[in-house]
Write a protein that holds these residues in place. Sequence first.
Motif, PDB file in Angstrom:
ATOM      1  N   ASN A  26       0.811  -1.227   0.000  1.00 16.14           N
ATOM      2  CA  ASN A  26       0.000   0.000   0.000  1.00 16.14           C
ATOM      3  C   ASN A  26       0.843   1.276   0.000  1.00 16.14           C
ATOM      4  OD1 ASN A  26      -2.390  -1.555   0.077  1.00 16.14           O
ATOM      5  ND2 ASN A  26      -2.150  -1.753   2.283  1.00 16.14           N
ATOM      6  N   ALA A  27       2.120   1.169  -0.284  1.00 18.78           N
ATOM      7  CA  ALA A  27       2.988   2.348  -0.382  1.00 18.78           C
ATOM      8  C   ALA A  27       3.388   2.513  -1.843  1.00 18.78           C
ATOM      9  CB  ALA A  27       4.218   2.195   0.491  1.00 18.78           C
ATOM     10  N   THR A  28       3.886   3.675  -2.166  1.00 23.14           N
ATOM     11  CA  THR A  28       4.317   3.972  -3.521  1.00 23.14           C
ATOM     12  C   THR A  28       5.830   4.132  -3.538  1.00 23.14           C
ATOM     13  OG1 THR A  28       2.239   5.150  -3.901  1.00 23.14           O
ATOM     14  CG2 THR A  28       4.023   5.574  -5.435  1.00 23.14           C
ATOM     15  N   ALA A  29       6.437   3.580  -4.557  1.00 20.89           N
ATOM     16  CA  ALA A  29       7.889   3.736  -4.699  1.00 20.89           C
ATOM     17  C   ALA A  29       8.208   5.193  -4.985  1.00 20.89           C
ATOM     18  CB  ALA A  29       8.400   2.858  -5.833  1.00 20.89           C
ATOM     19  N   SER A  30       9.418   5.577  -4.701  1.00 20.02           N
ATOM     20  CA  SER A  30       9.847   6.939  -5.008  1.00 20.02           C
ATOM     21  C   SER A  30       9.766   7.152  -6.523  1.00 20.02           C
ATOM     22  CB  SER A  30      11.267   7.169  -4.503  1.00 20.02           C
ATOM     23  OG  SER A  30      12.178   6.422  -5.277  1.00 20.02           O
ATOM     24  N   PRO A  31       9.693   8.389  -6.964  1.00 19.28           N
ATOM     25  CA  PRO A  31       9.596   8.655  -8.409  1.00 19.28           C
ATOM     26  C   PRO A  31      10.929   8.469  -9.142  1.00 19.28           C
ATOM     27  CG  PRO A  31       9.631  10.713  -7.187  1.00 19.28           C
ATOM     28  CD  PRO A  31       9.578   9.604  -6.166  1.00 19.28           C
ATOM     29  N   ASN A  32      11.910   7.908  -8.468  1.00 12.85           N
ATOM     30  CA  ASN A  32      13.239   7.726  -9.048  1.00 12.85           C
ATOM     31  C   ASN A  32      13.380   6.451  -9.862  1.00 12.85           C
ATOM     32  OD1 ASN A  32      14.082  10.115  -7.870  1.00 12.85           O
ATOM     33  ND2 ASN A  32      14.733   9.090  -6.003  1.00 12.85           N
ATOM     34  N   TRP A  33      12.278   5.765 -10.131  1.00 13.96           N
ATOM     35  CA  TRP A  33      12.311   4.532 -10.898  1.00 13.96           C
ATOM     36  C   TRP A  33      11.576   4.741 -12.210  1.00 13.96           C
ATOM     37  CZ3 TRP A  33      15.660   1.101  -9.366  1.00 13.96           C
ATOM     38  CH2 TRP A  33      16.067   1.119  -8.030  1.00 13.96           C
ATOM     39  N   HIS A  34      12.184   4.244 -13.284  1.00  7.53           N
ATOM     40  CA  HIS A  34      11.636   4.474 -14.620  1.00  7.53           C
ATOM     41  C   HIS A  34      11.632   3.166 -15.400  1.00  7.53           C
ATOM     42  CE1 HIS A  34      12.077   8.795 -13.953  1.00  7.53           C
ATOM     43  NE2 HIS A  34      13.210   8.452 -13.341  1.00  7.53           N
ATOM     44  N   GLU A  35      10.447   2.747 -15.818  1.00  6.69           N
ATOM     45  CA  GLU A  35      10.346   1.552 -16.659  1.00  6.69           C
ATOM     46  C   GLU A  35      10.379   1.981 -18.121  1.00  6.69           C
ATOM     47  OE1 GLU A  35       8.106  -2.474 -16.045  1.00  6.69           O
ATOM     48  OE2 GLU A  35       6.730  -1.020 -16.950  1.00  6.69           O
ATOM     49  N   VAL A  36      11.280   1.392 -18.870  1.00  8.82           N
ATOM     50  CA  VAL A  36      11.492   1.723 -20.274  1.00  8.82           C
ATOM     51  C   VAL A  36      11.209   0.468 -21.097  1.00  8.82           C
ATOM     52  CG1 VAL A  36      13.262   2.346 -21.965  1.00  8.82           C
ATOM     53  CG2 VAL A  36      13.253   3.436 -19.718  1.00  8.82           C
ATOM     54  N   THR A  37      10.575   0.654 -22.243  1.00 11.20           N
ATOM     55  CA  THR A  37      10.426  -0.441 -23.189  1.00 11.20           C
ATOM     56  C   THR A  37      11.429  -0.222 -24.308  1.00 11.20           C
ATOM     57  OG1 THR A  37       8.078  -0.677 -22.689  1.00 11.20           O
ATOM     58  CG2 THR A  37       8.854  -1.665 -24.736  1.00 11.20           C
ATOM     59  N   ARG A  38      12.352  -1.122 -24.426  1.00 11.15           N
ATOM     60  CA  ARG A  38      13.429  -1.028 -25.434  1.00 11.15           C
ATOM     61  C   ARG A  38      13.109  -1.984 -26.560  1.00 11.15           C
ATOM     62  NH1 ARG A  38      17.226  -0.568 -28.640  1.00 11.15           N
ATOM     63  NH2 ARG A  38      19.404  -1.014 -28.317  1.00 11.15           N
ATOM     64  N   VAL A  39      13.216  -1.506 -27.788  1.00 10.74           N
ATOM     65  CA  VAL A  39      13.003  -2.337 -28.968  1.00 10.74           C
ATOM     66  C   VAL A  39      14.346  -2.503 -29.657  1.00 10.74           C
ATOM     67  CG1 VAL A  39      11.770  -2.577 -31.150  1.00 10.74           C
ATOM     68  CG2 VAL A  39      10.663  -1.433 -29.217  1.00 10.74           C
ATOM     69  N   ASP A  40      14.788  -3.754 -29.834  1.00  8.57           N
ATOM     70  CA  ASP A  40      16.084  -3.973 -30.480  1.00  8.57           C
ATOM     71  C   ASP A  40      15.916  -3.994 -32.004  1.00  8.57           C
ATOM     72  OD1 ASP A  40      15.239  -6.533 -31.279  1.00  8.57           O
ATOM     73  OD2 ASP A  40      16.374  -7.566 -29.714  1.00  8.57           O
ATOM     74  N   ARG A  41      16.995  -4.189 -32.710  1.00  3.44           N
ATOM     75  CA  ARG A  41      16.975  -4.115 -34.177  1.00  3.44           C
ATOM     76  C   ARG A  41      16.122  -5.206 -34.815  1.00  3.44           C
ATOM     77  NH1 ARG A  41      22.791  -6.409 -36.208  1.00  3.44           N
ATOM     78  NH2 ARG A  41      22.645  -8.393 -35.129  1.00  3.44           N
ATOM     79  N   ASN A  42      15.826  -6.263 -34.086  1.00  2.48           N
ATOM     80  CA  ASN A  42      14.975  -7.336 -34.591  1.00  2.48           C
ATOM     81  C   ASN A  42      13.510  -7.130 -34.247  1.00  2.48           C
ATOM     82  OD1 ASN A  42      17.171  -8.834 -35.703  1.00  2.48           O
ATOM     83  ND2 ASN A  42      17.705  -9.461 -33.626  1.00  2.48           N
ATOM     84  N   GLY A  43      13.199  -6.017 -33.594  1.00  4.00           N
ATOM     85  CA  GLY A  43      11.818  -5.728 -33.216  1.00  4.00           C
ATOM     86  C   GLY A  43      11.385  -6.357 -31.913  1.00  4.00           C
ATOM     87  N   ASN A  44      12.312  -6.957 -31.192  1.00  3.73           N
ATOM     88  CA  ASN A  44      11.989  -7.567 -29.900  1.00  3.73           C
ATOM     89  C   ASN A  44      11.889  -6.484 -28.837  1.00  3.73           C
ATOM     90  OD1 ASN A  44      12.185 -10.245 -30.960  1.00  3.73           O
ATOM     91  ND2 ASN A  44      14.404 -10.049 -30.870  1.00  3.73           N
ATOM     92  N   GLN A  45      10.831  -6.546 -28.047  1.00  2.00           N
ATOM     93  CA  GLN A  45      10.633  -5.579 -26.973  1.00  2.00           C
ATOM     94  C   GLN A  45      11.088  -6.172 -25.646  1.00  2.00           C
ATOM     95  OE1 GLN A  45       6.689  -4.014 -26.745  1.00  2.00           O
ATOM     96  NE2 GLN A  45       6.692  -3.285 -28.843  1.00  2.00           N
ATOM     97  N   ARG A  46      11.671  -5.307 -24.825  1.00  2.00           N
ATOM     98  CA  ARG A  46      12.123  -5.719 -23.490  1.00  2.00           C
ATOM     99  C   ARG A  46      11.849  -4.583 -22.527  1.00  2.00           C
ATOM    100  NH1 ARG A  46      18.356  -6.541 -21.751  1.00  2.00           N
ATOM    101  NH2 ARG A  46      17.960  -6.904 -19.558  1.00  2.00           N
ATOM    102  N   LYS A  47      11.184  -4.885 -21.434  1.00  2.00           N
ATOM    103  CA  LYS A  47      10.947  -3.876 -20.407  1.00  2.00           C
ATOM    104  C   LYS A  47      12.141  -3.863 -19.464  1.00  2.00           C
ATOM    105  CE  LYS A  47       5.967  -3.640 -20.443  1.00  2.00           C
ATOM    106  NZ  LYS A  47       5.812  -2.289 -20.899  1.00  2.00           N
ATOM    107  N   ILE A  48      12.620  -2.658 -19.171  1.00  2.25           N
ATOM    108  CA  ILE A  48      13.799  -2.479 -18.330  1.00  2.25           C
ATOM    109  C   ILE A  48      13.468  -1.459 -17.252  1.00  2.25           C
ATOM    110  CG2 ILE A  48      16.237  -1.832 -18.310  1.00  2.25           C
ATOM    111  CD1 ILE A  48      16.168  -2.330 -21.387  1.00  2.25           C
ATOM    112  N   LEU A  49      13.921  -1.708 -16.036  1.00  4.23           N
ATOM    113  CA  LEU A  49      13.721  -0.778 -14.928  1.00  4.23           C
ATOM    114  C   LEU A  49      15.048  -0.107 -14.604  1.00  4.23           C
ATOM    115  CD1 LEU A  49      11.660   0.267 -12.809  1.00  4.23           C
ATOM    116  CD2 LEU A  49      12.545  -1.508 -11.277  1.00  4.23           C
ATOM    117  N   PHE A  50      15.042   1.225 -14.642  1.00 10.20           N
ATOM    118  CA  PHE A  50      16.247   1.992 -14.344  1.00 10.20           C
ATOM    119  C   PHE A  50      16.039   2.858 -13.110  1.00 10.20           C
ATOM    120  CE2 PHE A  50      17.056   1.875 -19.091  1.00 10.20           C
ATOM    121  CZ  PHE A  50      18.147   1.036 -19.012  1.00 10.20           C
TER     122      PHE A  50
END
Length: 82
Positions: A26-50
Motif C-alpha cells: 500500500n505504499a508507492t515507490a519513489s519517483p526515481n524509478w523508470h520503466e522503459v520499453t526497449r526495442v532492439d533491431r529485430n523488433g523484440n521488446q524488453r521492459k527495463i527498470l532503471f
Amino acid sequence: MPKQSNITLYSCDRPSCVNKEYVLPNATASPNWHEVTRVDRNGNQRKILFCESDYQQYLQLAENQDKDYDLWLNKSLNAEGK
C-alpha cells in the motif's frame, strides 16, 4: 522489527548498479524509478527498470542514437557518391 510480508523490491536492471528500494504494501515507490520499453533491431521488446541516474544516462544514449538515425535517414544518396 517484526517480519513484513509482501514487500516489493525495486532494483535497477543495469547489472553494475546497486540501487534498490524496498516498498511496503500500500505504499508507492519513489519517483526515481523508470520503466522503459526497449526495442532492439529485430523488433523484440524488453521492459527495463532503471534508477534515476541510469535513466538519465539512458536518455542521453537514446538521444544520441536518435540523432545518428535522423542523420542517416535524411542523408542524400548523392552525398554518399551513389
